[in-house]
Design a protein around this motif. Structure first.
Motif, PDB file in Angstrom:
ATOM      1  N   VAL A   1       0.837  -1.204   0.000  1.00 44.54           N
ATOM      2  CA  VAL A   1       0.000   0.000   0.000  1.00 44.54           C
ATOM      3  C   VAL A   1       0.869   1.250   0.000  1.00 44.54           C
ATOM      4  CG1 VAL A   1      -1.710   1.322   1.302  1.00 44.54           C
ATOM      5  CG2 VAL A   1      -1.924  -1.160   1.147  1.00 44.54           C
ATOM      6  N   VAL A   2       1.922   1.256   0.814  1.00 43.91           N
ATOM      7  CA  VAL A   2       2.823   2.406   0.876  1.00 43.91           C
ATOM      8  C   VAL A   2       3.490   2.649  -0.476  1.00 43.91           C
ATOM      9  CG1 VAL A   2       4.991   3.261   1.874  1.00 43.91           C
ATOM     10  CG2 VAL A   2       3.235   2.265   3.357  1.00 43.91           C
ATOM     11  N   GLU A   3       3.971   1.603  -1.102  1.00 43.98           N
ATOM     12  CA  GLU A   3       4.643   1.745  -2.401  1.00 43.98           C
ATOM     13  C   GLU A   3       3.683   2.263  -3.468  1.00 43.98           C
ATOM     14  OE1 GLU A   3       6.375  -2.031  -3.237  1.00 43.98           O
ATOM     15  OE2 GLU A   3       7.803  -1.931  -1.577  1.00 43.98           O
ATOM     16  N   VAL A   4       2.451   1.778  -3.472  1.00 42.60           N
ATOM     17  CA  VAL A   4       1.460   2.215  -4.467  1.00 42.60           C
ATOM     18  C   VAL A   4       1.116   3.684  -4.271  1.00 42.60           C
ATOM     19  CG1 VAL A   4      -0.934   1.957  -5.221  1.00 42.60           C
ATOM     20  CG2 VAL A   4       0.492  -0.071  -4.879  1.00 42.60           C
ATOM     21  N   LEU A   5       0.896   4.087  -3.025  1.00 38.80           N
ATOM     22  CA  LEU A   5       0.542   5.487  -2.762  1.00 38.80           C
ATOM     23  C   LEU A   5       1.709   6.423  -3.060  1.00 38.80           C
ATOM     24  CD1 LEU A   5      -1.573   5.203   0.523  1.00 38.80           C
ATOM     25  CD2 LEU A   5      -2.388   5.689  -1.793  1.00 38.80           C
ATOM     26  N   CYS A   6       2.928   6.002  -2.742  1.00 37.45           N
ATOM     27  CA  CYS A   6       4.096   6.833  -3.071  1.00 37.45           C
ATOM     28  C   CYS A   6       4.248   6.997  -4.581  1.00 37.45           C
ATOM     29  CB  CYS A   6       5.364   6.225  -2.473  1.00 37.45           C
ATOM     30  SG  CYS A   6       5.540   6.444  -0.691  1.00 37.45           S
ATOM     31  N   ALA A   7       4.039   5.919  -5.320  1.00 34.50           N
ATOM     32  CA  ALA A   7       4.124   5.988  -6.786  1.00 34.50           C
ATOM     33  C   ALA A   7       3.059   6.932  -7.337  1.00 34.50           C
ATOM     34  CB  ALA A   7       3.959   4.587  -7.379  1.00 34.50           C
ATOM     35  N   PHE A   8       1.871   6.883  -6.753  1.00 33.34           N
ATOM     36  CA  PHE A   8       0.785   7.785  -7.173  1.00 33.34           C
ATOM     37  C   PHE A   8       1.181   9.239  -6.953  1.00 33.34           C
ATOM     38  CE2 PHE A   8      -2.902  10.334  -5.908  1.00 33.34           C
ATOM     39  CZ  PHE A   8      -3.694  10.235  -7.058  1.00 33.34           C
ATOM     40  N   ILE A   9       1.780   9.529  -5.799  1.00 30.42           N
ATOM     41  CA  ILE A   9       2.198  10.901  -5.492  1.00 30.42           C
ATOM     42  C   ILE A   9       3.317  11.346  -6.419  1.00 30.42           C
ATOM     43  CG2 ILE A   9       3.321  12.337  -3.731  1.00 30.42           C
ATOM     44  CD1 ILE A   9       1.738  10.620  -1.650  1.00 30.42           C
TER      45      ILE A   9
ATOM     46  N   ALA B   1       4.833  15.589  -9.501  1.00 31.40           N
ATOM     47  CA  ALA B   1       6.228  15.717  -9.922  1.00 31.40           C
ATOM     48  C   ALA B   1       6.627  17.189  -9.964  1.00 31.40           C
ATOM     49  CB  ALA B   1       6.412  15.085 -11.299  1.00 31.40           C
ATOM     50  N   ALA B   2       7.870  17.455  -9.604  1.00 35.31           N
ATOM     51  CA  ALA B   2       8.366  18.838  -9.641  1.00 35.31           C
ATOM     52  C   ALA B   2       8.275  19.374 -11.062  1.00 35.31           C
ATOM     53  CB  ALA B   2       9.812  18.877  -9.151  1.00 35.31           C
ATOM     54  N   PRO B   3       7.670  20.562 -11.262  1.00 34.80           N
ATOM     55  CA  PRO B   3       7.490  21.111 -12.612  1.00 34.80           C
ATOM     56  C   PRO B   3       8.800  21.262 -13.377  1.00 34.80           C
ATOM     57  CG  PRO B   3       6.460  22.521 -10.937  1.00 34.80           C
ATOM     58  CD  PRO B   3       7.196  21.451 -10.219  1.00 34.80           C
TER      59      PRO B   3
ATOM     60  N   THR C   1      -1.748  12.330   3.480  1.00 37.40           N
ATOM     61  CA  THR C   1      -2.325  12.217   4.819  1.00 37.40           C
ATOM     62  C   THR C   1      -2.384  10.763   5.276  1.00 37.40           C
ATOM     63  OG1 THR C   1      -3.646  14.213   4.461  1.00 37.40           O
ATOM     64  CG2 THR C   1      -4.336  12.755   6.242  1.00 37.40           C
ATOM     65  N   VAL C   2      -2.820   9.875   4.385  1.00 33.82           N
ATOM     66  CA  VAL C   2      -2.885   8.450   4.730  1.00 33.82           C
ATOM     67  C   VAL C   2      -1.500   7.906   5.059  1.00 33.82           C
ATOM     68  CG1 VAL C   2      -3.348   6.148   3.788  1.00 33.82           C
ATOM     69  CG2 VAL C   2      -4.998   7.995   3.438  1.00 33.82           C
ATOM     70  N   LEU C   3      -0.517   8.275   4.256  1.00 31.67           N
ATOM     71  CA  LEU C   3       0.847   7.783   4.487  1.00 31.67           C
ATOM     72  C   LEU C   3       1.438   8.332   5.781  1.00 31.67           C
ATOM     73  CD1 LEU C   3       2.210   8.013   0.840  1.00 31.67           C
ATOM     74  CD2 LEU C   3       1.854   5.912   2.154  1.00 31.67           C
TER      75      LEU C   3
ATOM     76  N   TYR D   1       4.268  -4.242  11.940  1.00 30.93           N
ATOM     77  CA  TYR D   1       4.478  -3.129  11.020  1.00 30.93           C
ATOM     78  C   TYR D   1       5.971  -2.889  10.856  1.00 30.93           C
ATOM     79  CZ  TYR D   1      -0.486  -2.115  11.407  1.00 30.93           C
ATOM     80  OH  TYR D   1      -1.857  -2.201  11.366  1.00 30.93           O
ATOM     81  N   ARG D   2       6.386  -2.569   9.649  1.00 31.27           N
ATOM     82  CA  ARG D   2       7.806  -2.442   9.349  1.00 31.27           C
ATOM     83  C   ARG D   2       8.423  -1.206   9.981  1.00 31.27           C
ATOM     84  NH1 ARG D   2       9.074  -3.410   3.093  1.00 31.27           N
ATOM     85  NH2 ARG D   2      10.993  -2.478   3.868  1.00 31.27           N
ATOM     86  N   LEU D   3       9.636  -1.385  10.461  1.00 31.10           N
ATOM     87  CA  LEU D   3      10.386  -0.276  11.039  1.00 31.10           C
ATOM     88  C   LEU D   3      11.072   0.568   9.975  1.00 31.10           C
ATOM     89  CD1 LEU D   3      12.217  -1.921  14.065  1.00 31.10           C
ATOM     90  CD2 LEU D   3      10.664   0.012  14.200  1.00 31.10           C
ATOM     91  N   ASP D   4      11.464  -0.064   8.865  1.00 31.75           N
ATOM     92  CA  ASP D   4      12.402   0.556   7.940  1.00 31.75           C
ATOM     93  C   ASP D   4      11.785   1.124   6.670  1.00 31.75           C
ATOM     94  OD1 ASP D   4      11.647  -1.908   6.998  1.00 31.75           O
ATOM     95  OD2 ASP D   4      13.621  -2.488   6.268  1.00 31.75           O
ATOM     96  N   GLN D   5      10.476   1.036   6.513  1.00 32.20           N
ATOM     97  CA  GLN D   5       9.894   1.484   5.254  1.00 32.20           C
ATOM     98  C   GLN D   5       9.618   2.980   5.281  1.00 32.20           C
ATOM     99  OE1 GLN D   5       6.138  -0.212   4.016  1.00 32.20           O
ATOM    100  NE2 GLN D   5       6.632   0.085   1.867  1.00 32.20           N
ATOM    101  N   GLY D   6      10.450   3.740   4.584  1.00 32.91           N
ATOM    102  CA  GLY D   6      10.246   5.173   4.489  1.00 32.91           C
ATOM    103  C   GLY D   6       9.310   5.503   3.345  1.00 32.91           C
ATOM    104  N   LEU D   7       9.148   6.793   3.104  1.00 27.94           N
ATOM    105  CA  LEU D   7       8.281   7.260   2.027  1.00 27.94           C
ATOM    106  C   LEU D   7       9.141   7.795   0.889  1.00 27.94           C
ATOM    107  CD1 LEU D   7       5.592   9.170   4.133  1.00 27.94           C
ATOM    108  CD2 LEU D   7       5.589   6.775   3.381  1.00 27.94           C
ATOM    109  N   ASP D   8       8.965   7.252  -0.301  1.00 25.88           N
ATOM    110  CA  ASP D   8       9.764   7.652  -1.451  1.00 25.88           C
ATOM    111  C   ASP D   8       9.003   8.697  -2.261  1.00 25.88           C
ATOM    112  OD1 ASP D   8      11.435   7.959  -3.567  1.00 25.88           O
ATOM    113  OD2 ASP D   8      11.290   5.895  -4.309  1.00 25.88           O
ATOM    114  N   PHE D   9       9.305   9.974  -1.976  1.00 23.43           N
ATOM    115  CA  PHE D   9       8.703  11.087  -2.718  1.00 23.43           C
ATOM    116  C   PHE D   9       9.721  11.706  -3.676  1.00 23.43           C
ATOM    117  CE2 PHE D   9       5.413  12.319   0.813  1.00 23.43           C
ATOM    118  CZ  PHE D   9       4.771  11.105   0.620  1.00 23.43           C
ATOM    119  N   THR D  10      10.675  10.927  -4.115  1.00 24.78           N
ATOM    120  CA  THR D  10      11.741  11.429  -4.990  1.00 24.78           C
ATOM    121  C   THR D  10      11.159  12.095  -6.238  1.00 24.78           C
ATOM    122  OG1 THR D  10      13.158   9.602  -4.268  1.00 24.78           O
ATOM    123  CG2 THR D  10      13.816  10.783  -6.265  1.00 24.78           C
ATOM    124  N   GLY D  11      11.679  13.277  -6.569  1.00 27.67           N
ATOM    125  CA  GLY D  11      11.256  13.966  -7.788  1.00 27.67           C
ATOM    126  C   GLY D  11       9.971  14.752  -7.653  1.00 27.67           C
TER     127      GLY D  11
END
Length: 242
Positions: free
Chosen positions: A11-19, A24-26, A47-49, A61-71
């Motif tokens: 779920v985290v990976e899907v939502l991060c990919a959506f964001i 994306a930075a213009p 908000t969900v993330l 729940y995982r300790l190490d899963q961060g949020l990938d908002f790269t770009g």
């Protein structure tokens, strides 16, 4: 995610990919004020993330899963992420004006160049966070943890930093005009070139004369009784700062 810990990584990976796709930075270097307002579905995903369950709530729940908002470059004016978890997240040059980040976990996040003016960050954890040249003017950071954070060149005009932990923070060239640092912990903080004109440091803790010898001060700078004010000439003209 709360009902099925095993599904959280997906779920985290899907939502991060959506964001990343929809925010994306213009163009590189776009000023935060010029980026488009984030669509409601992107704001909802953030908000969900930010409110995802943590390992402390359940050991599965995982300790190490961060949020990938790269770009990405997010425009999230007024968003409420009270108690949210965004530690280690890439948020450079994003817009969080008038947001509520009370008690949010922003440890080691990259907020360089971000705009967070008039933002509520009471008791937020910003330890080791990168806030180089961030705009924090008028924000609440009272009781916040800014241990070892990088605030070089940050705009902190009239910021409330009462009882904040600024130990070992790098505040070189930061604009702290009119800031309230009552009972703030400044042990080991770097204040070279920091603008402390009109700042209230009367009850600041562990502040030394040596720490402010190359800071900007004026007659309205209030210092603890045991701290000697430097010369009022520009730091560049002081022998100790050349």
């Amino acid at each position: 995610m709360r009902d099925s810990p095993s599904d959280q990584p997906t779920v985290v990976e899907v939502l991060c990919a959506f964001i990343r796709t929809n925010a994306a930075a213009p163009t590189e270097g776009t000023e935060p004020a010029l980026i488009p307002w984030a669509p409601e579905d992107v704001r909802a995903a953030v908000t969900v993330l930010a409110r995802r369950p943590t390992h402390a709530e359940h050991p599965l729940y995982r300790l190490d899963q961060g949020l990938d908002f790269t770009g990405t470059q997010l425009s999230l004016n007024g968003i409420s992420l009270v108690g949210g978890t965004l530690d280690g997240t890439q948020l450079a040059r994003s817009l969080f004006s008038n947001a509520d980040l009370t008690e949010a976990d922003l440890r080691k996040a990259d907020l360089r160049g971000a705009v967070l003016h008039n933002t509520n960050m009471w008791r937020a954890d910003l330890s080791e966070t990168v806030l180089i040249e961030a705009n924090l003017n008028g924000s609440r950071l009272d009781s916040a943890n800014l241990y070892n954070s990088n605030l070089v060149g940050a705009k902190m005009y009239n910021v409330d930093l009462r009882s904040a932990n600024l130990s070992y923070a790098n505040l070189a060239e930061a604009d702290l005009q009119g800031a309230d640092l009552g009972n703030a912990n400044l042990e080991g903080a770097l204040l070279h070139g920091a603008d402390l004109r009109r700042a209230d440091l009367r009850n600041a803790e562990r502040l030394t004369s040596a720490a402010i010898r190359c800071s900007w001060v004026n007659g309205e700078t209030h210092l603890p009784p045991d701290v000697v004010a430097p010369e009022t000439v520009p730091p560049s003209e002081r022998a100790a700062c050349m």
